[in-house]
Design a protein around this motif. Structure first.
Motif, PDB file in Angstrom:
ATOM      1  N   SER A 144       1.725   6.403  -6.963  1.00 59.81           N
ATOM      2  CA  SER A 144       0.570   7.131  -7.487  1.00 59.81           C
ATOM      3  C   SER A 144       0.794   8.641  -7.374  1.00 59.81           C
ATOM      4  O   SER A 144       0.470   9.393  -8.305  1.00 59.81           O
ATOM      5  N   PHE A 145       1.375   9.069  -6.262  1.00 60.10           N
ATOM      6  CA  PHE A 145       1.656  10.493  -6.087  1.00 60.10           C
ATOM      7  C   PHE A 145       2.679  10.982  -7.105  1.00 60.10           C
ATOM      8  O   PHE A 145       2.502  12.039  -7.737  1.00 60.10           O
ATOM      9  N   TRP A 173       1.097  11.173 -10.483  1.00 59.99           N
ATOM     10  CA  TRP A 173       0.237  12.361 -10.566  1.00 59.99           C
ATOM     11  C   TRP A 173       1.072  13.606 -10.840  1.00 59.99           C
ATOM     12  O   TRP A 173       0.688  14.456 -11.655  1.00 59.99           O
ATOM     13  N   THR A 179      -0.446  -2.516  -7.368  1.00 61.88           N
ATOM     14  CA  THR A 179      -1.883  -2.766  -7.249  1.00 61.88           C
ATOM     15  C   THR A 179      -2.145  -4.259  -7.144  1.00 61.88           C
ATOM     16  O   THR A 179      -2.869  -4.731  -6.252  1.00 61.88           O
ATOM     17  N   LEU A 234       2.358   1.721  -3.399  1.00 58.36           N
ATOM     18  CA  LEU A 234       1.310   2.134  -4.332  1.00 58.36           C
ATOM     19  C   LEU A 234       0.977   3.610  -4.162  1.00 58.36           C
ATOM     20  O   LEU A 234       0.827   4.340  -5.153  1.00 58.36           O
ATOM     21  N   LEU A 235       0.891   4.076  -2.923  1.00 53.14           N
ATOM     22  CA  LEU A 235       0.585   5.483  -2.668  1.00 53.14           C
ATOM     23  C   LEU A 235       1.713   6.394  -3.155  1.00 53.14           C
ATOM     24  O   LEU A 235       1.469   7.427  -3.788  1.00 53.14           O
ATOM     25  N   VAL A 236       2.959   6.019  -2.870  1.00 46.96           N
ATOM     26  CA  VAL A 236       4.101   6.830  -3.301  1.00 46.96           C
ATOM     27  C   VAL A 236       4.173   6.887  -4.827  1.00 46.96           C
ATOM     28  O   VAL A 236       4.347   7.969  -5.422  1.00 46.96           O
ATOM     29  N   ILE A 295       0.840  -1.201   0.000  1.00 41.57           N
ATOM     30  CA  ILE A 295       0.000   0.000   0.000  1.00 41.57           C
ATOM     31  C   ILE A 295       0.874   1.250   0.000  1.00 41.57           C
ATOM     32  O   ILE A 295       0.598   2.226  -0.721  1.00 41.57           O
ATOM     33  N   PHE A 296       1.942   1.238   0.806  1.00 32.21           N
ATOM     34  CA  PHE A 296       2.861   2.379   0.847  1.00 32.21           C
ATOM     35  C   PHE A 296       3.499   2.627  -0.511  1.00 32.21           C
ATOM     36  O   PHE A 296       3.534   3.769  -1.005  1.00 32.21           O
ATOM     37  N   VAL A 326       2.657   1.464 -10.337  1.00 38.19           N
ATOM     38  CA  VAL A 326       1.246   1.452  -9.921  1.00 38.19           C
ATOM     39  C   VAL A 326       0.600   0.121 -10.299  1.00 38.19           C
ATOM     40  O   VAL A 326      -0.143  -0.483  -9.505  1.00 38.19           O
TER      41      VAL A 326
END
Length: 335
Positions: free
Chosen positions: A50-51, A54, A200, A46-48, A43-44, A196
């Protein structure tokens, strides 16, 4: 960023991973569900990713992102391979002891080189092959215990099933790494978009594992999402962040370097962990560790040193000036 800086940082983080995990124990056990750590690490990551993706999309030059299903469907395969590999690891430990298992794990150094050559068509020179074999020998030497200990004789006393499963485990580990490198380099997609997709599916498979554990335990401790953070301390969160950061660095190496660099980085991390454990956990240094470090340093030099540092090239013969060549030709003609 240069690959050797990323590899050095990966070695440091990987070496601290085992130490942090040991420090997160309480009275020789874990107060938290260890299966939740890889899930939170995914999850960590994936969040990094994704940011960062973006931010790339907001830039003046949007990143390339392939969204066709025929490409996306390839990304669950590494997670499936790792899932099978984890089960093979547990099966191996039913036939061999921990010391033998750790020593047999060094086979993945050689299997990575073989699959690297076979599937990615990357040719390695004879010196590089010697370096890879030396690395496997060095890491194995550092792990062999003194012959006065009972576990010294266990290396050659395991049943044949244990050795076969150990070889299979090494092949699966190498296959997962080589296939991941293939995915990262098969096109010019953004690294963060590829991450990502990888993370995921990684999070999905880790969540599935937690669900399977719940069904096996007949939900005795409740569903996994209710006990997700039970027993977590600051050290446990450091384990999660360390594991997640390590994964991000590995994906960078897969994109911009290769599997052999990753193998060297993790092998150096293992040696660094053993050295640090001497000071942190008051372990006694061994002659085998000292010899293993020397062999690994020789391997590192053989693989990455420029060719002119390894072989004495013959002195270059200076070319004669054109005018002197003409004079010599004229004199030969006159004679």
């Amino acid at each position: 960023m240069q690959w050797y800086l990323v590899a050095a940082l990966l070695s440091i983080l990987t070496s601290s991973q085992g130490i942090l995990t040991t420090l997160s124990q309480s009275n020789g056990g874990y107060k938290y569900d260890y299966a939740t750590v890889p899930f939170l690490a995914e999850i960590f990551k994936l969040l990094v990713s994704s940011f960062l993706l973006w931010r790339e999309c907001k830039s003046s030059s949007p990143p390339k992102m392939t969204t066709e299903w025929k490409n996306v469907r390839l990304f669950p395969i590494p997670s499936i391979i790792y899932l099978v590999h984890n089960n093979v690891q547990f099966a191996t430990l039913t036939y061999v002891d921990t010391s033998t298992y750790q020593i047999m794990g060094n086979l993945k150094i050689v299997t990575t080189g073989i699959l690297f050559r076979m599937f990615l068509r990357r040719k390695l020179s004879n010196l590089k092959w010697i370096a890879i074999i030396l690395l496997a020998v060095g890491t194995t030497t550092s792990q062999v215990k003194g012959c006065g200990e009972a576990s010294c004789d266990s290396l050659f006393s395991a049943p044949i099933q244990g050795y076969m499963l150990g070889i299979l485990s090494a092949c699966l580990s190498a296959l997962a790494g080589v296939y991941t490198e293939f995915l990262m380099k098969k096109n010019s997609d953004s690294l963060y978009w590829q991450n990502v997709q990888l993370y995921t599916f990684g999070a999905i498979f880790n969540m599935a594992r937690l669900l399977v554990d719940d069904f096996r335990g007949e939900f005795e401790n409740g569903p996994w999402w209710q006990r997700l953070l039970n027993g977590y301390t600051l050290t446990t969160w450091m384990v999660v962040l360390n594991l997640g950061s390590t994964g991000l660095l590995v994906s960078w190496l897969m994109k911009y370097a290769d599997n052999i660099v990753k193998v060297y980085s993790t092998s150096m991390a293992m040696l660094l962990t053993m050295v640090l454990s001497i000071y942190i956990f008051n372990l006694k240094p061994t002659l085998q560790l000292f010899l293993g470090i020397i062999i690994c340093m020789m391997s590192l030099h053989l693989y990455f040193a420029p060719p002119n540092m390894l072989v004495n090239s013959p002195p270059a013969v200076k070319a004669l000036p054109e005018s002197l060549n003409e004079v010599l030709v004229d004199r030969t003609t006159d004679s």
